[in-house]
Design an enzyme around this catalytic site. Structure first.
Site, PDB file in Angstrom:
ATOM      1  N   THR A   1     -38.276-124.944  22.463  1.00 38.93           N
ATOM      2  CA  THR A   1     -38.970-123.671  22.182  1.00 38.93           C
ATOM      3  C   THR A   1     -40.483-123.880  22.077  1.00 38.93           C
ATOM      4  O   THR A   1     -41.072-123.637  21.019  1.00 38.93           O
ATOM      5  CB  THR A   1     -38.436-123.057  20.869  1.00 38.93           C
ATOM      6  OG1 THR A   1     -38.644-124.013  19.799  1.00 38.93           O
ATOM      7  CG2 THR A   1     -36.962-122.717  20.960  1.00 38.93           C
TER       8      THR A   1
ATOM      9  N   ASP B   1     -40.317-121.973  13.026  1.00 40.20           N
ATOM     10  CA  ASP B   1     -39.144-122.641  12.457  1.00 40.20           C
ATOM     11  C   ASP B   1     -37.976-121.664  12.345  1.00 40.20           C
ATOM     12  O   ASP B   1     -36.825-122.012  12.633  1.00 40.20           O
ATOM     13  CB  ASP B   1     -39.484-123.197  11.067  1.00 40.20           C
ATOM     14  CG  ASP B   1     -40.743-124.076  11.094  1.00 40.20           C
ATOM     15  OD1 ASP B   1     -40.910-124.804  12.083  1.00 40.20           O
ATOM     16  OD2 ASP B   1     -41.539-124.024  10.144  1.00 40.20           O
TER      17      ASP B   1
END
EC number: 2.7.1.35
Length: 312
Positions: A148, A235
């Protein structure tokens, strides 16, 4: 009975606030995952504040913790999740652990957020030591299944610049060729069809057909910009993407819509709270902008879809 799904998450820990493991643990638990957290640091709060205190776990200590799990024969995982790391040897130890876990379970999925830097006003800069880039390129990305990066990190990893959607898709193909079957560029400065109030995110998932040939699904999402700087969003994104790709393994479109929609709800709740706390015309503090995670439990569990992905 549903199969138990266990995640080893190696990320930062803060006493106060939501970054790293603190941003990943609650959402994954809410979504039904068992999560075993190794705290790569233990700080009082994130480092954006004026002050922080605490300790950093070194690679030897990480190895020791893993050895403890191994000696008890409880080092059995379905997923590994990692984020921000500043230390080259720590990152190399993470790779050793992932390799060993994959030998035990060939179906293990490693979700890696290759946190290295970002762009400000069009200029990219790294906020980790530069010697981490070759480790990510040569060791980490080849063992990762889902990555990501933001646009700047995707450019660093691929060695190519992105000025258009076509170039972004080409970069994602380069990243696929390095290892990961799923690549999501979480944010970019590409112009959005809906105008400058929106951010573009792009996803690409490479799937194998039964006959062995590959088919790639590509998607684009437009997310409304929020006028605030949040910490821990990457996160949270990686953790929820792990969860939703698990629940929708062959449908990156749905997985990303659920991930981004849940993010939207969390950020909206956070900004509304922060503005109310700060008072009319005042800029919210970092403490007021900590993600409203617990308050967003229902949105994390079952997000109302507010962002539609376009299949390209």
């Amino acid at each position: 009975m549903e199969e138990e799904c266990r995640v080893l998450s190696i990320q930062s820990h803060v006493v106060r606030g939501y970054v790293g493991n603190r941003a990943a643990t609650f959402p994954l638990q809410v979504l039904g995952f068992e999560i075993d957290a190794v705290n790569s640091v233990q700080f009082s709060n994130h480092t954006g504040y004026a002050h922080w205190k605490g300790h950093v776990l070194n690679s030897q200590e990480l190895h020791e913790l893993y050895e403890g799990l191994k000696l008890n024969n409880v080092n059995k995982y379905d997923y590994v999740l990692t984020g921000y790391t500043r230390d080259k040897s720590f990152l190399a130890t993470v790779v050793d652990i992932v390799r060993e876990l994959k030998q035990q379970n060939s179906r293990l999925v490693y979700v890696c957020d290759p946190v290295m830097g970002d762009k400000w006003n069009g200029e990219g800069s790294m906020y980790v030591p530069e010697d981490l880039l070759p480790v990510y390129r040569e060791k980490v990305v080849p063992v990762a299944d889902i990555i990501t990066p933001n646009q700047f990190e995707a450019e660093l990893l691929s060695g190519r610049k992105i000025h258009s959607q076509e170039e972004a898709l080409a970069v994602m193909d380069v990243l696929h060729s390095m290892g990961p079957d799923t690549v999501v560029i979480t944010s970019s400065d590409l112009p959005a069809p809906r105008g400058s109030d929106y951010l573009i995110a792009l996803g690409s998932q490479r799937m194998r057909r039964p006959d062995g040939s590959a088919v790639t699904q590509r998607i684009r999402m437009e997310m409304r910009k929020v006028d605030a700087v949040f910490v821990g969003t990457g996160d949270l994104f990686a953790a929820m993407l792990l969860a939703w790709t698990h629940k929708h393994p062959d449908n990156l479109k749905v997985a990303c819509e659920k991930t981004v929609s849940a993010m939207h709800h969390v950020l909206q709740r956070t900004i509304q709270y922060a503005k109310a706390q700060a008072g009319e015309g005042q800029k919210p503090s970092l403490a007021q902008l900590e993600l409203r995670m617990v308050q967003s439990k229902k949105d994390i569990e079952d997000p109302e879809i507010v962002v539609q992905a376009t299949v390209l």
